[in-house]
Design a protein around this motif. Structure first.
Motif, PDB file in Angstrom:
ATOM      1  N   LEU A 298     -19.977  14.286 -26.897  1.00 31.92           N
ATOM      2  CA  LEU A 298     -21.266  13.830 -27.328  1.00 31.92           C
ATOM      3  C   LEU A 298     -22.077  13.237 -26.427  1.00 31.92           C
ATOM      4  O   LEU A 298     -23.576  13.286 -26.860  1.00 31.92           O
ATOM      5  CB  LEU A 298     -20.830  12.898 -28.344  1.00 31.92           C
ATOM      6  CG  LEU A 298     -19.957  13.383 -29.762  1.00 31.92           C
ATOM      7  CD1 LEU A 298     -19.646  11.923 -30.343  1.00 31.92           C
ATOM      8  CD2 LEU A 298     -20.305  14.418 -30.689  1.00 31.92           C
ATOM      9  N   LEU A 299     -21.728  12.935 -25.172  1.00 27.62           N
ATOM     10  CA  LEU A 299     -22.819  12.408 -24.315  1.00 27.62           C
ATOM     11  C   LEU A 299     -23.019  13.491 -23.420  1.00 27.62           C
ATOM     12  O   LEU A 299     -24.224  13.459 -22.350  1.00 27.62           O
ATOM     13  CB  LEU A 299     -22.102  11.451 -23.702  1.00 27.62           C
ATOM     14  CG  LEU A 299     -22.235  10.042 -24.041  1.00 27.62           C
ATOM     15  CD1 LEU A 299     -21.646   8.823 -23.243  1.00 27.62           C
ATOM     16  CD2 LEU A 299     -23.528   9.667 -24.761  1.00 27.62           C
ATOM     17  N   THR A 300     -22.479  14.680 -23.519  1.00 23.74           N
ATOM     18  CA  THR A 300     -23.010  15.922 -22.340  1.00 23.74           C
ATOM     19  C   THR A 300     -24.302  16.301 -22.607  1.00 23.74           C
ATOM     20  O   THR A 300     -25.044  16.096 -23.688  1.00 23.74           O
ATOM     21  CB  THR A 300     -22.004  17.060 -22.536  1.00 23.74           C
ATOM     22  OG1 THR A 300     -22.284  17.604 -23.705  1.00 23.74           O
ATOM     23  CG2 THR A 300     -20.458  16.660 -22.303  1.00 23.74           C
ATOM     24  N   LYS A 301     -25.049  16.787 -21.605  1.00 23.72           N
ATOM     25  CA  LYS A 301     -26.564  17.100 -21.729  1.00 23.72           C
ATOM     26  C   LYS A 301     -26.525  18.236 -22.547  1.00 23.72           C
ATOM     27  O   LYS A 301     -27.443  18.300 -23.295  1.00 23.72           O
ATOM     28  CB  LYS A 301     -27.031  17.466 -20.307  1.00 23.72           C
ATOM     29  CG  LYS A 301     -28.432  17.672 -20.353  1.00 23.72           C
ATOM     30  CD  LYS A 301     -28.873  17.872 -18.938  1.00 23.72           C
ATOM     31  CE  LYS A 301     -30.511  18.013 -19.102  1.00 23.72           C
ATOM     32  NZ  LYS A 301     -30.963  18.929 -19.729  1.00 23.72           N
ATOM     33  N   THR A 302     -25.469  19.099 -22.608  1.00 23.70           N
ATOM     34  CA  THR A 302     -25.340  20.145 -23.615  1.00 23.70           C
ATOM     35  C   THR A 302     -25.451  19.915 -25.029  1.00 23.70           C
ATOM     36  O   THR A 302     -26.304  20.503 -25.937  1.00 23.70           O
ATOM     37  CB  THR A 302     -24.056  21.086 -23.469  1.00 23.70           C
ATOM     38  OG1 THR A 302     -24.075  21.626 -22.125  1.00 23.70           O
ATOM     39  CG2 THR A 302     -24.187  22.337 -24.368  1.00 23.70           C
ATOM     40  N   PHE A 303     -24.798  18.878 -25.291  1.00 21.35           N
ATOM     41  CA  PHE A 303     -24.895  18.360 -26.736  1.00 21.35           C
ATOM     42  C   PHE A 303     -26.174  17.457 -26.971  1.00 21.35           C
ATOM     43  O   PHE A 303     -26.752  17.736 -28.060  1.00 21.35           O
ATOM     44  CB  PHE A 303     -23.499  17.646 -27.245  1.00 21.35           C
ATOM     45  CG  PHE A 303     -23.638  16.854 -28.544  1.00 21.35           C
ATOM     46  CD1 PHE A 303     -23.209  17.874 -29.430  1.00 21.35           C
ATOM     47  CD2 PHE A 303     -24.125  15.650 -28.860  1.00 21.35           C
ATOM     48  CE1 PHE A 303     -23.180  17.104 -31.098  1.00 21.35           C
ATOM     49  CE2 PHE A 303     -24.155  15.112 -30.142  1.00 21.35           C
ATOM     50  CZ  PHE A 303     -23.735  15.834 -31.095  1.00 21.35           C
ATOM     51  N   GLN A 304     -26.448  16.591 -25.827  1.00 26.20           N
ATOM     52  CA  GLN A 304     -27.578  15.742 -26.297  1.00 26.20           C
ATOM     53  C   GLN A 304     -28.859  16.753 -26.397  1.00 26.20           C
ATOM     54  O   GLN A 304     -29.816  16.396 -27.283  1.00 26.20           O
ATOM     55  CB  GLN A 304     -27.584  15.023 -25.033  1.00 26.20           C
ATOM     56  CG  GLN A 304     -26.785  13.649 -25.257  1.00 26.20           C
ATOM     57  CD  GLN A 304     -27.254  12.563 -26.154  1.00 26.20           C
ATOM     58  OE1 GLN A 304     -27.925  12.130 -26.064  1.00 26.20           O
ATOM     59  NE2 GLN A 304     -26.166  12.306 -26.857  1.00 26.20           N
ATOM     60  N   ASP A 305     -29.040  17.790 -25.666  1.00 20.79           N
ATOM     61  CA  ASP A 305     -30.041  18.689 -25.520  1.00 20.79           C
ATOM     62  C   ASP A 305     -30.346  19.578 -27.280  1.00 20.79           C
ATOM     63  O   ASP A 305     -31.340  19.819 -27.547  1.00 20.79           O
ATOM     64  CB  ASP A 305     -30.057  19.849 -24.566  1.00 20.79           C
ATOM     65  CG  ASP A 305     -30.468  19.283 -23.272  1.00 20.79           C
ATOM     66  OD1 ASP A 305     -31.176  18.018 -23.184  1.00 20.79           O
ATOM     67  OD2 ASP A 305     -30.285  19.807 -22.161  1.00 20.79           O
ATOM     68  N   ASP A 306     -28.821  19.783 -27.621  1.00 18.04           N
ATOM     69  CA  ASP A 306     -28.774  20.528 -28.875  1.00 18.04           C
ATOM     70  C   ASP A 306     -28.928  19.615 -30.171  1.00 18.04           C
ATOM     71  O   ASP A 306     -29.342  20.281 -30.877  1.00 18.04           O
ATOM     72  CB  ASP A 306     -27.321  20.999 -28.994  1.00 18.04           C
ATOM     73  CG  ASP A 306     -26.970  22.074 -30.103  1.00 18.04           C
ATOM     74  OD1 ASP A 306     -27.497  23.080 -30.402  1.00 18.04           O
ATOM     75  OD2 ASP A 306     -26.225  21.461 -30.920  1.00 18.04           O
ATOM     76  N   MET A 307     -28.589  18.490 -29.970  1.00 16.19           N
ATOM     77  CA  MET A 307     -28.683  17.542 -31.170  1.00 16.19           C
ATOM     78  C   MET A 307     -29.926  17.569 -31.845  1.00 16.19           C
ATOM     79  O   MET A 307     -29.942  17.240 -33.184  1.00 16.19           O
ATOM     80  CB  MET A 307     -28.044  16.137 -30.566  1.00 16.19           C
ATOM     81  CG  MET A 307     -28.013  15.241 -31.782  1.00 16.19           C
ATOM     82  SD  MET A 307     -27.394  13.743 -30.945  1.00 16.19           S
ATOM     83  CE  MET A 307     -28.544  13.218 -29.890  1.00 16.19           C
ATOM     84  N   PRO A 308     -31.239  17.355 -31.351  1.00 17.10           N
ATOM     85  CA  PRO A 308     -32.304  16.852 -32.066  1.00 17.10           C
ATOM     86  C   PRO A 308     -32.413  18.052 -33.252  1.00 17.10           C
ATOM     87  O   PRO A 308     -33.038  17.513 -34.218  1.00 17.10           O
ATOM     88  CB  PRO A 308     -33.518  16.948 -30.932  1.00 17.10           C
ATOM     89  CG  PRO A 308     -32.611  16.531 -29.647  1.00 17.10           C
ATOM     90  CD  PRO A 308     -31.271  17.057 -29.747  1.00 17.10           C
ATOM     91  N   LEU A 309     -32.662  19.051 -32.955  1.00 13.98           N
ATOM     92  CA  LEU A 309     -32.891  20.034 -33.925  1.00 13.98           C
ATOM     93  C   LEU A 309     -31.841  20.635 -34.956  1.00 13.98           C
ATOM     94  O   LEU A 309     -31.952  21.228 -35.995  1.00 13.98           O
ATOM     95  CB  LEU A 309     -33.337  21.539 -33.308  1.00 13.98           C
ATOM     96  CG  LEU A 309     -34.516  21.336 -32.501  1.00 13.98           C
ATOM     97  CD1 LEU A 309     -35.225  22.893 -31.828  1.00 13.98           C
ATOM     98  CD2 LEU A 309     -35.865  20.767 -33.251  1.00 13.98           C
ATOM     99  N   ASN A 310     -30.749  19.759 -34.813  1.00 14.71           N
ATOM    100  CA  ASN A 310     -29.634  19.961 -35.593  1.00 14.71           C
ATOM    101  C   ASN A 310     -29.652  18.640 -36.485  1.00 14.71           C
ATOM    102  O   ASN A 310     -29.244  18.876 -37.718  1.00 14.71           O
ATOM    103  CB  ASN A 310     -28.387  20.129 -34.801  1.00 14.71           C
ATOM    104  CG  ASN A 310     -28.092  21.504 -34.402  1.00 14.71           C
ATOM    105  OD1 ASN A 310     -27.999  22.623 -35.372  1.00 14.71           O
ATOM    106  ND2 ASN A 310     -28.274  22.085 -33.327  1.00 14.71           N
TER     107      ASN A 310
END
Length: 361
Positions: A298-310
């Motif tokens: 949940l703290l990876t950049k991959t998830f953090q970048d993905d999270m806003p539009l989800n």
């Protein structure tokens, strides 16, 4: 946030399909080895992640993610507390700063310092001595307005808490129950921060006299009562003001087909309260190693970048990407109300009790 059902409900309101839960055939197996390969996330019902991002985590970690959604954040936290001796899962996501002390006081989480914690923006870090929770996202709880309604009625939309009690806005606002809903509680706390211990109750008396409507949760308020949302239009809703999020207008644009050139809803910037959501490793979790891996994810950049539009929230990790749609249609509130977590802990239950007596009885 909530923050709070956001992306999932916007999509449902428009007849689309989003990811609400991911499971595995292993989750029902009696084989202990198979069960250890499943990690269960308990959440309110706004959890969402891109399929490819989640699949990459599952492939890399070897764990299958199962998601159990338990309604609005307030309901989900209360249920997690009631089942803490035999929890439904391994990780809880979605307890926010309005409810955090309740979770910590009830010993809901065990200590775990997530990998990547040093990348969290300093203003969102809490519980640094015990690391029982990990910040995941942030957002602003604000009153949203239906632009078309105010244009048609040649009425300026409200911009502040003070505006909401003016006769011009009588019978226009719907909010959520502060005892069951995190945005409803956030709105209450915003008024407590704005008007202080001696003034917030008088404010709510005036708001009640001005016809505020209270419903159980965000989904009902936004998608059934608010005339500006896609769901509200279908339901022929008649309230042009709703307590929601500063990130709600971008969602209305992104999920519309065809996409409008501007958001159909706006935000009353002077009615915002800042929310931060956390994840924690549940005490008595059956798969603690899987839970730790999931929190790290949940703290990876991959998830953090993905999270806003989800989930339509802002990342808390330094250098995470904020979508252009957010900056264009749903920028952060300039001066949101905030409260010290210790003050929330000391007063929340009394405030909610008083609010219930004032507004619901």
């Amino acid at each position: 946030m909530s923050i709070t059902k956001k992306a999932t409900v916007f999509a449902v309101g428009l007849g689309l399909v989003t990811l609400s839960a991911c499971g595995s055939s292993d989750s029902g197996s009696d084989n202990p080895e198979a069960k250890s390969k499943t990690v269960t996330l308990v959440s309110h019902n706004s959890w969402a992640v891109s399929k490819g991002v989640l699949a990459a985590f599952e492939k890399q970690s070897g764990y299958k993610v199962k998601v159990l959604e338990d309604g609005d954040a307030g309901q989900a936290v209360n249920k997690a507390i009631l089942t803490k001796d035999n929890p439904q899962g391994d990780v809880f996501f979605g307890v926010d700063n309005t409810l955090l002390s309740r979770a910590l006081d009830n010993d809901l989480f065990q200590s775990y310092e997530a990998k990547g914690s040093d990348e969290i923006l300093p203003e969102f870090r809490v519980d640094q001595d015990k690391h029982r929770v990990t910040p995941v996202d942030t957002g602003d709880i604000c009153v949203n307005y239906d632009k078309a309604y105010f244009s048609e009625h040649k009425l300026a939309p409200p911009t502040s808490y003070d505006d909401l009690i003016k006769p011009a806005y009588k019978n226009l606002l719907v909010t959520e129950n502060a005892s069951t809903s995190s945005p409803g509680l956030g709105f209450l706390l915003g008024t407590a921060a704005k008007y202080g211990d001696d003034g917030w109750q008088d404010y709510w008396k005036k708001l009640k006299a001005n016809g505020v409507k209270v419903v159980d949760g965000w989904e009902q308020a936004y998608n059934e009562e608010f005339s500006g949302s896609a769901g509200g239009k279908k339901a022929k809703a008649d309230r042009p003001l709703v307590v929601s999020y500063a990130s709600s207008p971008p969602a209305e644009v992104i999920y519309a087909d065809p996409k409008p050139t501007s958001a159909p809803t706006g935000v009353a910037d002077g009615t915002c309260f800042r929310q931060v959501e956390y994840a924690g490793l549940l005490n008595n979790a059956k798969n603690t190693e899987g839970g730790k891996a999931l929190i790290d994810f949940l703290l990876t950049k991959t998830f953090q970048d993905d999270m806003p539009l989800n989930m339509f929230v802002y990342p808390v990790r330094e250098a995470a990407q904020v979508p252009e749609e957010f900056t264009k249609y749903g920028p952060r509130a300039k001066n949101p109300e905030t409260l010290d977590p210790a003050k929330i802990a000391d007063n929340r239950d009394d405030w909610v009790k008083s609010w219930t007596s004032l507004v619901l009885k």
